[in-house]
Design a protein around this motif. Structure first.
Motif, short mmCIF file in Angstrom:
data_model
loop_
_atom_site.label_atom_id
_atom_site.label_comp_id
_atom_site.label_asym_id
_atom_site.label_seq_id
_atom_site.Cartn_x
_atom_site.Cartn_y
_atom_site.Cartn_z
N PRO A 624 -6.14 2.48 4.00
CA PRO A 624 -7.45 2.27 3.36
C PRO A 624 -7.73 3.17 2.16
O PRO A 624 -8.41 2.72 1.23
N PRO A 625 -7.24 4.44 2.09
CA PRO A 625 -7.56 5.25 0.91
C PRO A 625 -7.15 4.61 -0.41
O PRO A 625 -7.76 4.87 -1.45
N ALA A 626 -6.11 3.77 -0.40
CA ALA A 626 -5.66 3.15 -1.64
C ALA A 626 -6.62 2.07 -2.12
O ALA A 626 -6.51 1.62 -3.28
N TYR A 627 -7.54 1.66 -1.28
CA TYR A 627 -8.47 0.58 -1.62
C TYR A 627 -9.88 1.11 -1.89
O TYR A 627 -10.82 0.34 -1.93
N ARG A 628 -9.99 2.39 -2.07
CA ARG A 628 -11.29 2.97 -2.36
C ARG A 628 -11.12 4.14 -3.33
O ARG A 628 -10.02 4.65 -3.54
N HIS A 629 -12.26 4.56 -3.87
CA HIS A 629 -12.24 5.69 -4.80
C HIS A 629 -13.50 6.51 -4.60
O HIS A 629 -14.61 5.96 -4.52
N TRP A 630 -13.34 7.81 -4.53
CA TRP A 630 -14.45 8.76 -4.45
C TRP A 630 -14.43 9.62 -5.71
O TRP A 630 -13.37 10.09 -6.11
N HIS A 631 -15.56 9.83 -6.33
CA HIS A 631 -15.60 10.51 -7.63
C HIS A 631 -15.02 11.92 -7.53
O HIS A 631 -15.13 12.59 -6.50
N THR A 632 -14.40 12.35 -8.61
CA THR A 632 -13.74 13.65 -8.64
C THR A 632 -14.50 14.69 -9.47
O THR A 632 -14.07 15.83 -9.55
N GLY A 633 -15.60 14.28 -10.08
CA GLY A 633 -16.39 15.22 -10.87
C GLY A 633 -17.51 14.50 -11.60
O GLY A 633 -17.64 13.27 -11.53
N PRO A 634 -18.33 15.24 -12.34
CA PRO A 634 -19.50 14.66 -13.00
C PRO A 634 -19.17 13.53 -13.97
O PRO A 634 -19.98 12.62 -14.16
N ALA A 635 -17.98 13.56 -14.58
CA ALA A 635 -17.64 12.55 -15.58
C ALA A 635 -16.95 11.33 -14.98
O ALA A 635 -16.67 10.35 -15.70
N ASP A 636 -16.67 11.35 -13.71
CA ASP A 636 -15.94 10.24 -13.06
C ASP A 636 -16.94 9.20 -12.58
O ASP A 636 -17.36 9.19 -11.42
N ASN A 637 -17.32 8.29 -13.48
CA ASN A 637 -18.38 7.33 -13.19
C ASN A 637 -17.97 5.88 -13.40
O ASN A 637 -18.82 4.99 -13.38
N ASN A 638 -16.67 5.65 -13.58
CA ASN A 638 -16.19 4.29 -13.79
C ASN A 638 -14.80 4.18 -13.19
O ASN A 638 -13.93 5.01 -13.50
N VAL A 639 -14.57 3.18 -12.36
CA VAL A 639 -13.26 3.00 -11.75
C VAL A 639 -12.86 1.54 -11.83
O VAL A 639 -13.69 0.65 -11.65
N THR A 640 -11.58 1.30 -12.17
CA THR A 640 -11.00 -0.04 -12.15
C THR A 640 -9.68 0.05 -11.40
O THR A 640 -8.85 0.92 -11.70
N GLN A 641 -9.50 -0.83 -10.41
CA GLN A 641 -8.28 -0.81 -9.61
C GLN A 641 -7.77 -2.23 -9.42
O GLN A 641 -8.54 -3.19 -9.48
N ALA A 642 -6.46 -2.32 -9.17
CA ALA A 642 -5.82 -3.57 -8.75
C ALA A 642 -5.20 -3.32 -7.38
O ALA A 642 -4.36 -2.41 -7.23
N ASN A 643 -5.63 -4.08 -6.40
CA ASN A 643 -5.13 -3.92 -5.04
C ASN A 643 -4.50 -5.22 -4.55
O ASN A 643 -4.86 -6.32 -5.01
N HIS A 644 -3.56 -5.08 -3.60
CA HIS A 644 -2.78 -6.22 -3.14
C HIS A 644 -2.97 -6.44 -1.64
O HIS A 644 -3.02 -5.48 -0.87
N PHE A 645 -3.05 -7.71 -1.28
CA PHE A 645 -3.17 -8.12 0.12
C PHE A 645 -2.13 -9.20 0.42
O PHE A 645 -1.65 -9.90 -0.48
N ARG A 646 -1.87 -9.36 1.72
CA ARG A 646 -1.01 -10.46 2.17
C ARG A 646 -1.69 -11.18 3.32
O ARG A 646 -2.26 -10.55 4.22
N LEU A 647 -1.63 -12.52 3.25
CA LEU A 647 -2.09 -13.33 4.37
C LEU A 647 -0.85 -13.91 5.03
O LEU A 647 -0.19 -14.79 4.48
N PRO A 648 -0.49 -13.39 6.22
CA PRO A 648 0.73 -13.88 6.89
C PRO A 648 0.64 -15.38 7.17
O PRO A 648 -0.44 -15.93 7.40
N GLY A 649 1.79 -16.04 7.15
CA GLY A 649 1.82 -17.47 7.44
C GLY A 649 1.38 -17.80 8.84
O GLY A 649 1.02 -18.95 9.12
N THR A 650 1.42 -16.80 9.73
CA THR A 650 0.97 -17.03 11.11
C THR A 650 -0.54 -17.07 11.23
O THR A 650 -1.07 -17.51 12.25
N HIS A 651 -1.26 -16.59 10.20
CA HIS A 651 -2.73 -16.66 10.24
C HIS A 651 -3.17 -18.09 9.94
O HIS A 651 -2.64 -18.73 9.04
#
Length: 700
Positions: A624-651
Motif C-alpha cells: 500500500p505505501p506505493a499507492y499513497r503519498h504523505w507530504h515531506t515538507g511545506p513545499a510538497d503540495n502537489n503529487v502525480t503518480q502512476a500505479n498499476h493493478f491486475r485483475l486475475p482471470g479467476t475474478h
C-alpha cells in the motif's frame, strides 16, 4: 499549556471543575428517588406483596425491605448516559444543547404494528400509553447526562423483549444498522493490520449511500484508511451511531386503511384496540424484522420502556419549553453495557458551538489570547510568526507512511498546519477597570503580502452554557464589536472570548488583537491591547483527479488501451461508465495516473475495491505505501503518480471501483480532546476530497 510544576494550581482547579461537572452529569442520588406506582406494582408482584406497602417510599428503603425476598442482583444499578444535540441548519453538524432538563419516564404502551411488504421499515401506532416520571437530570455544557436505574427496572424490559423473537425492531435505528449484522459481512474476513474499518465492504458502503447520502458514504469510505493515516476512528463510530432518520418519514399506508377500516384489516384480532385509532400518531420508522415472516398488521400489547422528554428555557422567560418529545425506543437494551443515547432536539433548542473542557486559563496582568479550542497557543504548539500549528499533521521523510503518534526521538519534523473551521478563542480580560472586550483583526490574503486595515470582528453572537440552573447565556456585541465582561461564577467557560468561524472568511494570514475597555458615560474607552496572535487559515479542500486510466491483457507487453477505446453502454460516457471487454478467463492490467494538489497538502491515496468475494484488483507496485503519498515538507503540495493493478482471470466479471482520497493538512483544535492527551502528536483530516471511477469488466 504543559504543566512544568507538579503543584501547578491550574491542575487542582481543573480537577475541581471536572468534579463539579460530574455532579451535574449524574443528577440526583438515585437511591433517594421515590418509587412510583407503576414501578411499585411491578416490584411488588415480583416480591409477592401489596404494592401499597412500598409505593412512595425511597428506592433505598424499598431495597432494604426486599433485599432477601428477591435475587440480590436485581438491586444493583445500571447507568444510562446520553447527549442532547441540535443539528446546525447551516452546516449539518450536531451541536451540544446545555442547560436542558432531561425527563426520564417509565412508559408502558400498546401498539398496532405495521410491516408493509413493500418497505424495508416498520411503523408503530401507539395507544393506551401510561407514563410516570422517574428522574430528571440537567445536561452539562456538552449536552451530556447520565441517570441510574435499578436493575429490576431494566430486567422488566429485558424479560419482555426476550419474549419477542424479533426484538431488534424495537429500537431507534442508527446508520450502523444499515450494514449487515455480521461483522464479517460488514468488514470482510478477519485479517492483520491495519484493522477492521479498513476492510469495510463495498456493499456496506452502498447501503450507507442509499439511506445516509453520499456525504456519509464518503466519510465512511475515507475512514477505511484511518488506520493507515494514523488517525482516530472515533469520529466514524460516532457517525455510525447517529440516529438514522432526522425527519418524519410516513408509512406507505394503502388507500382506505385508516381508523374506519380497522375491523376489516384485523378481522378477529381487534381485541385490545380502542374504538378509534389516530393514525397521525405514529412511531418510526424502525428496521423491518427479517428473521421471520410477520403479519402486515398485528397487536403488540403492554410494551415497557424507558423514554425521554427534554425541556429547555429557550427564550429566557423562566419557563422551559419542550425541545424533544419522541423518546420511544431510544435506549438499546444490550445485556452488557448500554450504549449512549443521542437525543436530537428540535430547531428551537438553544445549542452552543463549544463543547470543550472547562478550561483553566492562567492569566497575568495584561489581556491575552491564550488558547484556540483545546490547543494552548504556546511556542511548542503554535508558531506566532507564521500562524501555523507545529504538531498536528507533521511531514515525513519517507513520503509514504504517516508520522507516528509520538516522535520518540529529539528533533522531529515540525508541522506546517494551518487552521480551519470554527476556532473558539480563550483568553484573559478580567483586569482592573475593564468592563468590555473585543477582538480586532488584520488580514493578508497572500502572505507575505502586507496586512490590510485592522477592523473589529463584528456580529458574532452565540449562547454559552450557564453554571447552575437557568437558560444558556447569550453573548451579544454592540455595533463596534464590544462584549460585556460577565461574572465568571455564572459561566461554565469563564475565559471563552468568542467562536471565530474561519470558514466564513477568506483564506490567508490573520493577526488578531484582544482589546479591553471601560464603559463610562455611555461610551467605551480603550484601556489596553494584547500582544498579537497570528493564524494561517486554509478552508479549501484538495483537488483530486484521475488523469488517465488505461488497460491491457496481462500477457501483452505492448501499448496500453485507453478506457474510451473499449465498448461502452448505450448513451454512457466512456470516461465515467467504461466497460472493459476482456478475453474470458484472462488477467488484465490497469495503469492509473492520478494527481492531488492543495495549498497545504497533507496526503493522498489511491484505493480500489471489487464486487466479489474474491476481492478487487491486485497491487503490482508493491504494498500500500506505493499507492499513497504523505507530504515531506511545506513545499510538497502537489503529487502525480502512476500505479498499476491486475485483475486475475479467476475474478468474475462485474463492477470494480477506483477511489482517490486527499486531505489538507489544515486542522481544527476544537472538540479534539484526544489530541491533548497525546500532547498533540496526532493526525487529523479536517478538509478532504474524494473521487471515484467505476469500471465494468465483462467477458468477451
Amino acid at each position: 499549556m504543559p504543566n512544568e510544576d507538579e503543584n501547578d494550581p491550574r491542575e487542582s482547579r481543573a480537577e475541581a471543575a471536572e468534579a463539579t461537572r460530574a455532579d451535574r452529569l449524574l443528577g440526583l442520588d438515585p437511591d433517594s428517588l421515590p418509587l412510583t406506582e407503576n414501578r411499585a406494582r411491578y416490584l411488588a408482584n415480583l416480591a409477592g406483596i401489596d404494592a401499597k406497602e412500598i409505593a412512595g417510599r425511597s428506592i433505598a428503603e424499598v431495597h432494604d425491605t426486599l433485599r432477601w425476598r428477591l435475587d440480590p442482583q436485581l438491586f444493583v444499578f445500571r447507568r444510562i448516559c446520553g447527549q442532547v444535540v441540535r443539528r446546525d441548519p447551516a452546516t449539518g453538524e450536531l451541536q451540544p444543547v446545555p442547560n436542558a432538563t432531561v425527563h426520564v419516564e417509565d412508559t408502558d404502551c400498546s401498539y398496532l404494528s405495521y410491516f408493509p411488504r413493500v418497505s424495508s421499515y416498520a411503523w408503530l401506532f401507539p395507544f393506551g400509553c401510561r407514563r410516570e416520571e422517574i428522574a430528571t437530570v440537567t445536561t452539562d455544557a456538552c449536552g451530556r447526562f447520565c441517570v441510574f436505574l435499578p436493575f429490576w427496572d431494566v430486567d422488566r424490559i429485558l424479560r419482555w423483549r426476550r419474549q419477542w423473537t424479533c426484538d431488534w425492531v424495537f429500537q431507534r435505528p442508527r446508520l450502523r444498522d444499515l450494514v449487515e449484522i455480521s461483522p464479517e459481512r460488514i468488514f470482510g474476513p478477519p485479517g492483520p493490520d491495519p484493522g477492521p474499518l479498513t476492510r469495510l465492504q463495498p456493499a456496506a458502503l452502498e447501503r450507507l449511500r442509499d439511506t445516509g447520502g453520499d456525504v456519509i458514504a464518503r466519510r465512511s469510505e475515507s475512514a477505511r484508511g484511518a488506520g493507515l493515516r494514523g488517525e482516530r476512528q472515533a469520529p466514524l463510530q460516532e457517525m455510525l451511531d447517529e440516529p438514522l432518520f432526522r425527519g418524519f418519514l410516513p408509512p406507505p399506508l394503502p388507500s382506505g386503511e385508516d381508523e374506519k377500516s380497522l375491523g376489516e384489516i384485523l378481522g378477529g384480532r381487534r381485541r385490545g384496540l380502542p374504538e378509534r385509532l389516530d393514525f397521525r400518531q405514529l412511531r418510526g420508522p424502525f428496521l423491518r424484522c427479517r428473521q421471520e415472516l410477520v403479519p402486515v398488521w398485528q397487536l403488540v400489547l403492554d410494551v415497557p420502556d424507558v423514554t425521554f422528554r427534554v425541556t429547555q428555557d429557550v427564550d429566557a422567560d423562566g419557563t422551559e419549553e419542550t425541545i424533544y418529545s419522541e423518546g420511544f425506543f431510544d435506549v438499546r437494551w444490550n445485556t452488557g453495557s448500554i450504549p449512549d443515547v443521542t437525543l436530537e432536539a428540535s430547531a428551537n433548542a438553544v445549542a452552543t458551538p463549544f463543547c470543550g473542557p472547562e478550561k483553566v486559563v492562567p492569566c497575568g496582568n495584561v489581556p491575552s489570547i491564550e488558547a484556540a479550542g483545546y490547543l494552548d497557543l504556546e511556542a511548542d504548539y503554535h508558531d506566532d510568526a507564521a500562524g501555523y500549528g507545529l504538531r498536528v499533521n507533521r511531514p515525513t521523510t519517507s513520503g509514504d507512511d504517516p508520522p507516528p503518534p509520538d516522535p520518540g526521538s529529539p528533533g522531529p519534523l515540525e508541522a506546517n498546519a494551518p487552521y480551519a473551521g470554527n476556532l473558539n478563542l480563550h483568553g484573559c480580560v478580567r483586569l482592573a477597570g475593564a468592563t468590555h472586550y473585543r477582538i480586532k483583526s488584520e488580514h493578508s490574503p497572500e502572505p507575505p503580502a502586507p496586512f490590510g486595515a485592522q477592523t473589529p470582528l463584528l456580529g458574532i453572537t452565540w449562547m454559552a452554557a450557564r453554571q447552575g440552573p437557568g437558560a444558556p447565556i447569550p453573548f451579544l456585541p454592540d455595533a463596534d464589536g464590544w462584549y460585556p465582561i460577565l461574572d465568571p461564577a455564572i459561566l461554565v467557560h469563564p475565559n471563552w472570548l468568542l467562536p471565530w468561524n474561519t470558514g466564513a472568511r477568506p483564506n490567508g494570514l490573520y493577526r488578531l488583537v484582544l482589546e479591553i475597555g471601560q464603559l463610562s458615560g455611555g461610551a467605551i474607552t480603550s484601556l489596553e491591547e494584547s500582544a498579537p496572535r497570528l493564524f494561517r487559515v486554509d478552508n479549501d479542500s484538495p483537488a483530486v483527479v484521475f488523469e488517465e486510466v488505461r488497460w491491457r491483457p496481462s500477457s501483452v507487453s505492448g501499448p496500453w488501451s485507453p478506457l474510451n477505446s473499449t465498448r461502452v453502454l448505450p448513451t454512457a460516457d466512456p470516461e465515467t461508465c467504461p466497460v472493459i471487454e476482456r478475453p474470458a478467463g484472462q488477467s488484465i492490467d490497469l495503469r492509473v495516473t492520478w494527481s492531488a494538489a492543495a495549498t497545504h497538502l497533507r496526503n493522498a491515496a489511491l484505493g480500489q475495491s471489487g464486487c466479489s468475494s474474491a476481492g478487487g484488483f491486485v497491487l503490482l507496485d508493491g504494498g500500500p505505501p506505493a499507492y499513497r503519498h504523505w507530504h515531506t515538507g511545506p513545499a510538497d503540495n502537489n503529487v502525480t503518480q502512476a500505479n498499476h493493478f491486475r485483475l486475475p482471470g479467476t475474478h468474475p466479471p462485474g463492477c470494480y471501483s477506483l477511489s482517490l482520497y486527499a486531505a489538507s493538512r489544515a486542522f481544527n483544535p476544537q472538540d479534539f480532546d484526544a489530541a491533548s492527551t497525546q500532547d498533540w502528536w496526532v493526525n487529523q483530516a479536517f478538509r478532504e476530497a474524494f473521487a471515484s471511477r467505476a469500471i465494468s469488466v465483462v467477458n468477451a
